[in-house]
Design a protein around this motif. Structure first.
Motif, mmCIF file in Angstrom:
data_model
loop_
_atom_site.group_PDB
_atom_site.id
_atom_site.type_symbol
_atom_site.label_atom_id
_atom_site.label_comp_id
_atom_site.label_asym_id
_atom_site.label_seq_id
_atom_site.Cartn_x
_atom_site.Cartn_y
_atom_site.Cartn_z
ATOM 1 N N ASP A 120 1.604 3.011 -10.791
ATOM 2 C CA ASP A 120 1.470 3.575 -9.459
ATOM 3 C C ASP A 120 0.652 2.621 -8.594
ATOM 4 O O ASP A 120 0.001 1.700 -9.089
ATOM 5 N N ASP A 121 0.697 2.831 -7.295
ATOM 6 C CA ASP A 121 -0.131 2.011 -6.407
ATOM 7 C C ASP A 121 -1.602 2.269 -6.715
ATOM 8 O O ASP A 121 -2.024 3.423 -6.874
ATOM 9 N N PRO A 122 -2.404 1.220 -6.799
ATOM 10 C CA PRO A 122 -3.822 1.413 -7.141
ATOM 11 C C PRO A 122 -4.568 2.059 -5.995
ATOM 12 O O PRO A 122 -4.195 1.930 -4.824
ATOM 13 N N PRO A 123 -5.654 2.762 -6.306
ATOM 14 C CA PRO A 123 -6.490 3.315 -5.225
ATOM 15 C C PRO A 123 -7.124 2.199 -4.416
ATOM 16 O O PRO A 123 -7.422 1.124 -4.933
ATOM 17 N N ALA A 124 -7.304 2.452 -3.157
ATOM 18 C CA ALA A 124 -7.876 1.430 -2.281
ATOM 19 C C ALA A 124 -9.331 1.171 -2.643
ATOM 20 O O ALA A 124 -10.063 2.078 -3.043
ATOM 21 N N ALA A 125 -9.714 -0.076 -2.529
ATOM 22 C CA ALA A 125 -11.113 -0.455 -2.770
ATOM 23 C C ALA A 125 -11.879 -0.324 -1.467
ATOM 24 O O ALA A 125 -11.746 -1.150 -0.559
ATOM 25 N N THR A 181 -18.395 -9.544 -1.869
ATOM 26 C CA THR A 181 -17.225 -10.410 -2.021
ATOM 27 C C THR A 181 -15.976 -9.752 -1.467
ATOM 28 O O THR A 181 -15.134 -10.409 -0.831
ATOM 29 N N LEU A 182 -15.842 -8.456 -1.694
ATOM 30 C CA LEU A 182 -14.666 -7.747 -1.192
ATOM 31 C C LEU A 182 -14.608 -7.789 0.328
ATOM 32 O O LEU A 182 -13.537 -8.003 0.915
ATOM 33 N N ARG A 183 -15.727 -7.594 0.966
ATOM 34 C CA ARG A 183 -15.743 -7.634 2.428
ATOM 35 C C ARG A 183 -15.462 -9.040 2.951
ATOM 36 O O ARG A 183 -14.720 -9.230 3.924
ATOM 37 N N THR A 184 -16.041 -10.056 2.295
ATOM 38 C CA THR A 184 -15.836 -11.432 2.749
ATOM 39 C C THR A 184 -14.411 -11.899 2.493
ATOM 40 O O THR A 184 -13.842 -12.657 3.287
ATOM 41 N N SER A 185 -13.822 -11.472 1.369
ATOM 42 C CA SER A 185 -12.460 -11.903 1.042
ATOM 43 C C SER A 185 -11.452 -11.406 2.065
ATOM 44 O O SER A 185 -10.424 -12.060 2.295
ATOM 45 N N ALA A 186 -11.719 -10.267 2.668
ATOM 46 C CA ALA A 186 -10.819 -9.772 3.722
ATOM 47 C C ALA A 186 -10.833 -10.710 4.922
ATOM 48 O O ALA A 186 -9.780 -11.046 5.487
#
Length: 477
Positions: free
Chosen positions: A268-273, A399-404
């Motif tokens: 299934d589609d993964p939950p959003a981070a 890292t998640l915020r910067t990677s966006a």
């Protein structure tokens, strides 16, 4: 006139003694029956009440059914964890070990009760051309009345080991829970990596087409065309490797769920981070909470208490014991039968055992020190795991915020470079560099989302709070 049968004085005394013994036996059985209320004969000590439930996923006070989804149904994170908890051999093994320990508690309780043994024998005796039938039967009641606390210490050991087994089961369940989540998000990351590789391959192909167009109209060089061809071949190779990683990750995911590695899986589609501040608390408070909740620390503490009770057991094992024995006996030989019964107490005095008790106590004390050291080591390890997990989650969140931002910038840079090249004002190296940077940005975005989900679950595991509530909050978001 009433006539009473004549009874010799010796027979009267024998009859009175037998009647007295029967009264004593009846009184003992009455006391025993009063101490034991009505119980199930298959589990008289109700050890099922202390046996932990079979591992299963519970979300919002609802127990999931532990069923493999239909062939065409997708697997979400809830289905993956549910199957892992109830089908993984690790959880079944540790749960069975806990049931064994619960039975050991019953064995320790059984030592407080008397034992009743029956025996019957029939034989034929022949001597000097004469033969006779011999038969006998007996019942023997044995009851250990006093042992200076040896049985109580043994029962305390069994109960503490039962507590340790329950905590070990909880720790194993949380470990399998975390492994299932890691396998699920690794599979999702591998799937996303394939999608990113496909996009990079398409972009490389588009660059190759643009280079071929410019070469045909005379505005491009053979070197541009060859470099674009090489980049496209490299992107194709990256996509092929990513597909292999995806299939291996699906096999590992199936294995975690207790399925064969070749089991077809549609995810299934993964939950959003979506980073939040739920775990961004004072790390000292988190360490304190973990030391109260972590099942490994509870198990180590219970094992230490069991080892401490082992010292009392070793000391009591070398002290005297007081036992009660009673029972009737019947014997027949050559047609002549006789009845007898006995009752008495026995005191066992271990006068000298070669210093066995001395060294048993010394060994028990050393085992207690070992258990205390292990407990303290687990206590320190818990603090370290919380610290590392907390730092990893903070890093993953940033890292998640910067990677966006990185992905958005790389996409814009690639569009500009390709547009300039198609317009004849740019060179192929700028396009290839921009596409390479975009491919890396896509992979870093995928890895950042994976790291955030796994770090979040790892911190919950380090706190001893990894359960269905985490999945419930994930689904609600």
């Amino acid at each position: 006139m009433n006539h009473r049968p004549f009874c010799p004085p010796s027979a009267a005394r024998t009859s009175a003694a037998a009647h007295h013994r029967r009264l004593v036996l009846a009184g003992m059985l009455a006391v025993l029956s009063a101490e034991l209320p009505a119980f199930d004969t298959s589990d008289p000590f109700a050890t099922r009440d202390i046996t932990p439930e079979r591992p299963a996923l519970r979300i919002d006070d609802r127990l999931l059914p532990c069923q493999v989804p239909a062939a065409d149904a997708p697997y979400g994170i809830v289905e993956v964890v549910d199957l892992a908890l109830c089908r993984n051999p690790t959880t079944r093994e540790v749960w069975s070990a806990a049931r064994v320990q619960a039975a050991d508690v019953g064995l320790a309780q059984a030592e407080f009760l008397p034992t009743l043994d029956g025996r019957a024998n029939a034989s034929r005796i022949r001597a000097d051309s004469r033969s006779a039938n011999q038969r006998n039967a007996s019942l023997t009641l044995s009851w250990l009345l006093f042992d200076f606390g040896a049985r109580s210490a043994n029962l305390e050991i069994a109960r503490q080991l039962m507590s340790a087994a329950t905590s070990t089961l909880d720790a194993s369940v949380q470990t399998v829970f975390l492994n299932a989540m890691q396998a699920y998000y690794n599979a999702q990351a591998a799937r996303a990596a394939v999608a990113a590789a496909v996009e990079s391959e398409k972009a490389s192909r588009e660059s190759l087409n643009a280079a071929e167009v410019r070469y045909r109209v005379g505005t491009g060089t053979p070197a541009d065309r060859l470099q674009a061809q090489t980049a496209w071949s490299q992107a194709t190779l990256t996509r092929i490797r990513a597909e292999g990683v995806r299939e291996n990750s699906r096999g590992r995911l199936a294995n975690v769920m207790g399925l064969d590695a070749n089991q077809p899986l549609r995810l299934d589609d993964p939950p959003a981070a979506r980073p939040d501040e739920r775990f961004s608390d004072d790390v000292a408070a988190l360490i304190g909470e973990a030391r109260l909740r972590r099942p490994e620390l509870k198990a180590a503490e219970a094992e230490y208490r069991a080892a401490a009770a082992g010292i009392d057991y070793a000391r009591a094992s070398g002290l005297p014991t007081l036992s009660l024995g009673a029972g009737p006996k019947w014997e027949s030989l050559g047609g002549v039968s006789a009845n007898a019964s006995s009752i008495g107490v026995t005191i066992d005095l271990p006068l000298f055992s070669g210093f066995n008790t001395t060294y048993n106590v010394r060994a028990a004390q050393a085992r207690s020190d070992v258990a205390a050291a292990r407990r303290d080591n687990v206590r320190q390890q818990v603090a370290l795991e919380v610290w590392e997990a907390w730092q990893s989650l903070n890093t993953a969140t940033q890292t998640l915020r910067t990677s966006a931002d990185l992905l958005a910038s790389a996409e814009h840079s690639e569009r500009v470079a390709l547009g300039r090249y198609k317009a004849g004002v740019g060179n192929i190296l700028d396009v290839l560099n921009a596409q390479s940077a975009l491919a890396n940005a896509r992979l870093q975005r995928v890895q950042a989302a994976l790291d955030w989900h796994v770090s979040r679950a790892t911190l919950a595991r380090a706190l001893g709070a990894l359960d269905g509530q985490l999945l419930s909050s994930t689904r609600s978001r």
